[in-house]
Scaffold this active site. Structure first.
Site, PDB file in Angstrom:
ATOM      1  N   GLY A  22       0.778  -1.232   0.000  1.00 41.48           N
ATOM      2  CA  GLY A  22       0.000   0.000   0.000  1.00 41.48           C
ATOM      3  C   GLY A  22       0.812   1.286   0.000  1.00 41.48           C
ATOM      4  O   GLY A  22       0.299   2.337   0.370  1.00 41.48           O
TER       5      GLY A  22
ATOM      6  N   LEU B 275      -7.812  -8.126 -14.030  1.00 43.17           N
ATOM      7  CA  LEU B 275      -9.097  -7.681 -13.506  1.00 43.17           C
ATOM      8  C   LEU B 275     -10.151  -7.870 -14.588  1.00 43.17           C
ATOM      9  O   LEU B 275      -9.966  -7.416 -15.715  1.00 43.17           O
ATOM     10  CB  LEU B 275      -8.969  -6.199 -13.128  1.00 43.17           C
TER      11      LEU B 275
ATOM     12  N   ASN C  83      -3.677   1.995 -14.067  1.00 40.79           N
ATOM     13  CA  ASN C  83      -2.615   1.275 -13.366  1.00 40.79           C
ATOM     14  C   ASN C  83      -1.318   2.071 -13.501  1.00 40.79           C
ATOM     15  O   ASN C  83      -1.151   2.850 -14.440  1.00 40.79           O
ATOM     16  CB  ASN C  83      -2.412  -0.119 -13.968  1.00 40.79           C
TER      17      ASN C  83
ATOM     18  N   HIS D 233       2.833   1.220 -13.700  1.00 40.24           N
ATOM     19  CA  HIS D 233       3.782   0.124 -13.882  1.00 40.24           C
ATOM     20  C   HIS D 233       5.194   0.696 -13.721  1.00 40.24           C
ATOM     21  O   HIS D 233       5.490   1.776 -14.234  1.00 40.24           O
ATOM     22  CB  HIS D 233       3.604  -0.479 -15.277  1.00 40.24           C
TER      23      HIS D 233
HETATM   24  C1  GRF Z   1       4.973  -0.381  -7.734  1.00 38.02           C
HETATM   25  O1  GRF Z   1       6.054  -1.061  -8.309  1.00 38.02           O
HETATM   26  C2  GRF Z   1       3.988  -0.043  -8.806  1.00 38.02           C
HETATM   27  O2  GRF Z   1       4.603   0.313 -10.001  1.00 38.02           O
HETATM   28  C3  GRF Z   1       3.216  -1.315  -8.930  1.00 38.02           C
HETATM   29  O3  GRF Z   1       3.079  -1.756  -7.588  1.00 38.02           O
HETATM   30  C4  GRF Z   1       4.199  -1.311  -6.831  1.00 38.02           C
HETATM   31  C5  GRF Z   1       3.770  -0.592  -5.600  1.00 38.02           C
HETATM   32  O4  GRF Z   1       3.054  -1.438  -4.775  1.00 38.02           O
HETATM   33  N1  GRF Z   1       1.958  -1.092  -9.566  1.00 38.02           N
HETATM   34  P1  GRF Z   1       2.644  -0.939  -3.314  1.00 38.02           P
HETATM   35  O5  GRF Z   1       1.900   0.344  -3.465  1.00 38.02           O
HETATM   36  O6  GRF Z   1       3.917  -0.768  -2.543  1.00 38.02           O
HETATM   37  O7  GRF Z   1       1.780  -2.040  -2.744  1.00 38.02           O
END
Ligand code: GRF
Length: 198
Positions: A15, A96, A108, A110
């Site tokens: 998160g 999803l 999203n 990435h």
């Molecule tokens: C990051 O690498 C982001 O690019 C990908 O999820 C990671 C972050 O996850 N979509 P979180 O927010 O730390 O759970």
């Protein structure tokens, strides 16, 4: 669209992305509010962060549903009940099924410069290992629309960072994540003020 967007955030883990959006919202820098947080995993830190911020949460574990389509439909139904008008994936580690989302846009982020270094299996440290193995001189992050394939929807924004000679996957990941913490909220703000069509 000029009023505040109402975000449903979907996550699977730590998160940090949610934490950053909440921080921008608290500072008054986000033209959006996080109205609910759903997870496909129980007891993850992301749900705790949402709970502490007073945001409604719910976990939708796959084993509680006949299949992924029905799980995703239940998750979508709940997010729509909370009044969201944009869905934001934040470390959500699954495809999803979009059928239940009633046409609401799903974004999203990435941790690479798509279309390079995306697709199934290309997540987390795997991405940064692949970037280093390919001897790229730059990496970065990409915000894109979500469709039924991993990391293939229309690109809405990118932010580059250098790859340094002594980088390892952790140091590169940290630099890319710093860029994510700016690109994701800025992209949401561009959508909110009508500067970016979705
Ligand atoms: C990051 O690498 C982001 O690019 C990908 O999820 C990671 C972050 O996850 N979509 P979180 O927010 O730390 O759970």
């Amino acid at each position: 669209m000029s009023e505040k967007l109402r975000l449903a955030v979907l996550l699977s883990g730590t998160g940090r992305t949610l934490e950053n959006l909440i921080e921008w919202e608290r500072r008054g820098d986000l033209n959006a509010e996080v109205v609910c947080v759903a997870s496909n995993r129980l007891k993850v830190r992301g749900l705790d962060i949402a709970h502490e911020a007073g945001i409604p949460t719910r976990a939708f574990k796959l084993s509680s549903f006949p299949d992924r389509a029905q799980r995703d439909a239940a998750m979508a139904g709940w997010a729509l009940e909370q009044g969201c008008d944009l869905v934001v994936l934040a470390g959500y580690l699954s495809l999803l099924d979009l059928a239940g989302f009633g046409g609401i846009t799903v974004l999203n982020i990435h941790p690479a410069l798509l279309p390079r270094h995306g697709g199934e299996g290309c997540w987390g440290h795997h991405v940064h290992e692949a970037v280093l193995a390919a001897s790229e001189s730059e990496s970065g992050c990409t915000v894109h629309l979500v469709d039924e394939e991993f990391d293939r929807g229309r690109i809405l924004g990118q932010k580059s960072v250098p790859v340094l000679p002594d980088d390892d996957p952790d140091s590169l990941a940290a630099r890319v994540f710093e860029a994510e913490c700016v690109l994701y909220p800025e992209t949401i703000n561009r959508i909110a003020r009508g500067a970016l069509a979705i």
